[in-house]
Design a protein around this motif. Sequence first.
Motif, PDB file in Angstrom:
ATOM      1  N   TYR A 164       0.838  -1.200   0.000  1.00 55.93           N
ATOM      2  CA  TYR A 164       0.000   0.000   0.000  1.00 55.93           C
ATOM      3  C   TYR A 164       0.870   1.247   0.000  1.00 55.93           C
ATOM      4  CZ  TYR A 164      -4.232  -2.688   1.072  1.00 55.93           C
ATOM      5  OH  TYR A 164      -5.292  -3.551   1.015  1.00 55.93           O
ATOM      6  N   LEU A 165       0.377   2.303  -0.653  1.00 55.10           N
ATOM      7  CA  LEU A 165       0.994   3.620  -0.562  1.00 55.10           C
ATOM      8  C   LEU A 165       0.310   4.373   0.563  1.00 55.10           C
ATOM      9  CD1 LEU A 165       2.894   5.847  -1.736  1.00 55.10           C
ATOM     10  CD2 LEU A 165       0.916   6.592  -3.109  1.00 55.10           C
ATOM     11  N   ALA A 166       1.103   4.828   1.531  1.00 61.67           N
ATOM     12  CA  ALA A 166       0.585   5.626   2.642  1.00 61.67           C
ATOM     13  C   ALA A 166       1.331   6.950   2.681  1.00 61.67           C
ATOM     14  CB  ALA A 166       0.754   4.880   3.973  1.00 61.67           C
ATOM     15  N   ASP A 167       0.615   8.012   3.040  1.00 63.78           N
ATOM     16  CA  ASP A 167       1.248   9.329   3.054  1.00 63.78           C
ATOM     17  C   ASP A 167       0.343  10.295   3.813  1.00 63.78           C
ATOM     18  OD1 ASP A 167       2.520  11.713   2.637  1.00 63.78           O
ATOM     19  OD2 ASP A 167       2.390  11.678   0.455  1.00 63.78           O
ATOM     20  N   VAL A 168       0.708  10.615   5.048  1.00 64.06           N
ATOM     21  CA  VAL A 168      -0.063  11.564   5.853  1.00 64.06           C
ATOM     22  C   VAL A 168       0.621  12.926   5.911  1.00 64.06           C
ATOM     23  CG1 VAL A 168      -1.204   9.830   7.288  1.00 64.06           C
ATOM     24  CG2 VAL A 168       1.057  10.689   7.955  1.00 64.06           C
ATOM     25  N   GLY A 169       1.659  13.126   5.080  1.00 61.03           N
ATOM     26  CA  GLY A 169       2.434  14.355   5.170  1.00 61.03           C
ATOM     27  C   GLY A 169       2.394  15.243   3.953  1.00 61.03           C
ATOM     28  N   PHE A 170       1.509  14.960   2.991  1.00 60.03           N
ATOM     29  CA  PHE A 170       1.458  15.800   1.790  1.00 60.03           C
ATOM     30  C   PHE A 170       0.636  17.053   2.059  1.00 60.03           C
ATOM     31  CE2 PHE A 170       0.318  16.346  -2.877  1.00 60.03           C
ATOM     32  CZ  PHE A 170       1.582  16.811  -3.214  1.00 60.03           C
ATOM     33  N   GLY A 171      -0.503  16.891   2.704  1.00 61.20           N
ATOM     34  CA  GLY A 171      -1.231  18.047   3.197  1.00 61.20           C
ATOM     35  C   GLY A 171      -2.050  18.825   2.200  1.00 61.20           C
ATOM     36  N   ALA A 172      -1.855  18.645   0.899  1.00 57.66           N
ATOM     37  CA  ALA A 172      -2.557  19.428  -0.107  1.00 57.66           C
ATOM     38  C   ALA A 172      -3.977  18.908  -0.312  1.00 57.66           C
ATOM     39  CB  ALA A 172      -1.790  19.365  -1.426  1.00 57.66           C
ATOM     40  N   PRO A 173      -4.835  19.679  -1.004  1.00 58.82           N
ATOM     41  CA  PRO A 173      -6.191  19.177  -1.285  1.00 58.82           C
ATOM     42  C   PRO A 173      -6.195  17.865  -2.065  1.00 58.82           C
ATOM     43  CG  PRO A 173      -6.072  21.529  -1.700  1.00 58.82           C
ATOM     44  CD  PRO A 173      -4.668  21.078  -1.428  1.00 58.82           C
ATOM     45  N   GLY A 174      -5.108  17.575  -2.786  1.00 60.58           N
ATOM     46  CA  GLY A 174      -5.018  16.327  -3.533  1.00 60.58           C
ATOM     47  C   GLY A 174      -4.330  15.205  -2.800  1.00 60.58           C
ATOM     48  N   ALA A 175      -4.087  15.372  -1.497  1.00 59.96           N
ATOM     49  CA  ALA A 175      -3.383  14.357  -0.718  1.00 59.96           C
ATOM     50  C   ALA A 175      -4.265  13.153  -0.441  1.00 59.96           C
ATOM     51  CB  ALA A 175      -2.906  14.953   0.605  1.00 59.96           C
ATOM     52  N   LEU A 176      -3.631  12.014  -0.208  1.00 62.37           N
ATOM     53  CA  LEU A 176      -4.358  10.819   0.218  1.00 62.37           C
ATOM     54  C   LEU A 176      -4.948  11.040   1.602  1.00 62.37           C
ATOM     55  CD1 LEU A 176      -1.859   7.955  -0.735  1.00 62.37           C
ATOM     56  CD2 LEU A 176      -4.020   8.492  -1.890  1.00 62.37           C
ATOM     57  N   LEU A 177      -6.181  10.585   1.780  1.00 66.55           N
ATOM     58  CA  LEU A 177      -6.774  10.556   3.109  1.00 66.55           C
ATOM     59  C   LEU A 177      -6.650   9.168   3.730  1.00 66.55           C
ATOM     60  CD1 LEU A 177      -9.975  12.731   2.577  1.00 66.55           C
ATOM     61  CD2 LEU A 177      -7.846  13.375   3.705  1.00 66.55           C
ATOM     62  N   GLU A 178      -6.641   8.143   2.886  1.00 69.15           N
ATOM     63  CA  GLU A 178      -6.441   6.773   3.332  1.00 69.15           C
ATOM     64  C   GLU A 178      -5.340   6.141   2.488  1.00 69.15           C
ATOM     65  OE1 GLU A 178     -10.147   4.798   2.818  1.00 69.15           O
ATOM     66  OE2 GLU A 178     -11.148   5.884   4.439  1.00 69.15           O
ATOM     67  N   ALA A 179      -4.666   5.142   3.033  1.00 65.66           N
ATOM     68  CA  ALA A 179      -3.685   4.393   2.251  1.00 65.66           C
ATOM     69  C   ALA A 179      -4.406   3.658   1.125  1.00 65.66           C
ATOM     70  CB  ALA A 179      -2.951   3.401   3.143  1.00 65.66           C
ATOM     71  N   VAL A 180      -3.735   3.524  -0.036  1.00 65.97           N
ATOM     72  CA  VAL A 180      -4.347   2.851  -1.189  1.00 65.97           C
ATOM     73  C   VAL A 180      -3.407   1.757  -1.693  1.00 65.97           C
ATOM     74  CG1 VAL A 180      -5.674   4.886  -1.875  1.00 65.97           C
ATOM     75  CG2 VAL A 180      -3.378   4.522  -2.845  1.00 65.97           C
ATOM     76  N   PRO A 181      -3.956   0.676  -2.252  1.00 73.04           N
ATOM     77  CA  PRO A 181      -3.101  -0.382  -2.799  1.00 73.04           C
ATOM     78  C   PRO A 181      -2.224   0.153  -3.928  1.00 73.04           C
ATOM     79  CG  PRO A 181      -5.371  -1.137  -2.589  1.00 73.04           C
ATOM     80  CD  PRO A 181      -5.386   0.343  -2.355  1.00 73.04           C
ATOM     81  N   LEU A 182      -1.022  -0.359  -4.022  1.00 74.91           N
ATOM     82  CA  LEU A 182      -0.117   0.026  -5.096  1.00 74.91           C
ATOM     83  C   LEU A 182      -0.508  -0.740  -6.357  1.00 74.91           C
ATOM     84  CD1 LEU A 182       2.490   1.840  -5.401  1.00 74.91           C
ATOM     85  CD2 LEU A 182       3.743  -0.322  -5.415  1.00 74.91           C
TER      86      LEU A 182
ATOM     87  N   ARG B 280     -13.887  20.043   4.516  1.00 77.06           N
ATOM     88  CA  ARG B 280     -13.118  21.100   3.857  1.00 77.06           C
ATOM     89  C   ARG B 280     -11.626  20.882   4.062  1.00 77.06           C
ATOM     90  NH1 ARG B 280     -13.473  26.519   7.729  1.00 77.06           N
ATOM     91  NH2 ARG B 280     -12.971  25.469   9.685  1.00 77.06           N
ATOM     92  N   HIS B 281     -10.857  21.596   3.226  1.00 75.76           N
ATOM     93  CA  HIS B 281      -9.400  21.630   3.382  1.00 75.76           C
ATOM     94  C   HIS B 281      -9.008  23.083   3.555  1.00 75.76           C
ATOM     95  CE1 HIS B 281      -5.210  21.994   1.941  1.00 75.76           C
ATOM     96  NE2 HIS B 281      -5.073  20.848   2.562  1.00 75.76           N
ATOM     97  N   LEU B 282      -8.252  23.365   4.620  1.00 81.67           N
ATOM     98  CA  LEU B 282      -7.799  24.720   4.906  1.00 81.67           C
ATOM     99  C   LEU B 282      -6.313  24.854   4.640  1.00 81.67           C
ATOM    100  CD1 LEU B 282      -9.566  25.683   8.276  1.00 81.67           C
ATOM    101  CD2 LEU B 282      -9.975  26.685   6.023  1.00 81.67           C
ATOM    102  N   LEU B 283      -5.923  25.958   4.036  1.00 88.76           N
ATOM    103  CA  LEU B 283      -4.512  26.250   3.771  1.00 88.76           C
ATOM    104  C   LEU B 283      -4.238  27.705   4.111  1.00 88.76           C
ATOM    105  CD1 LEU B 283      -1.659  25.981   2.432  1.00 88.76           C
ATOM    106  CD2 LEU B 283      -2.796  26.453   0.247  1.00 88.76           C
TER     107      LEU B 283
END
Length: 296
Positions: free
Chosen positions: A130-148, A247-250
Amino acid sequence: MPETTAFGPDDLDSYLRRIGWEGERRADAATLRGVHLAHTRAIPFENLDPLRGTVPSLVPADLIAKLVRGGRRGGYCYEHNMLLAGVLEALGFGVTLLTARVVVGARRVEDRPRTHMALLVEVPGDPRPYLADVGFGAPGALLEAVPLTADVEFHDAGRRHRLVHAPHRGPLELWVLQAHAASGASGDSGAAGTSGASGEGVWQAQYAFTLEPFERPDFEVINWHIATNPRSPFSSRVYVQRSTADRHLLLNGPLLIETHPDGTVKQRELTDETEARRVLDEEFGIAVPDGTRLLA
């Protein structure tokens, strides 16, 4: 596989309380997705340490002290993902550290350096990593891990993502994470971006990566460079983000941007330090350290 971090039972307990996770503590896909989502909604992305001229520590005890037990602080990608890597290992997952080129708005993948951190996670008994990433932070970031898995659309907590392959020079396959932006959302599709059907928005490339493993010392160097280079956006202006269910805040410099799932974007400019501190406190849940200048 060498451990990337070392967290004890007390650290794990504190972390799960911080993110509000009351589910199972086992190494399966459901737990991975649930912990990932809870983390993204509980701990904000922020660069206040680099803004103050301090290089964030990636030492496990320091990550726990700042992002977990500190209560009202966040961090940027290396801190978030190094913290999650340690948590996942403590839960029994296998974790490999990856680097990525952030390509939002770029015309070519090769135009950007490898400065982002992501995780490849192995789930016991599941043949798919799985691809996991909780540090991208942008509106297009993953919210959950997804299979590769290439060319499959994933719906993660209301967002739409897919992984595609892109041509490049090198022996390893190049993966690109794409996020689907609703019609009316701003942004350039950038490298490897493709249009959707009429009226359905566009797929926007977020970052590109290979599966070459990286180690903690590699990120110590990258972390120092990003925190101290005067040309780095993280050392020169405040950059704070938070995702909630609706929402996503920046906060990017003085500009406060609110993005909703339907593509609606609202923005306004903050006027002074007092307002900026109030917004970080009330909207982002961040206690700003004394002496921090938010608006240049």
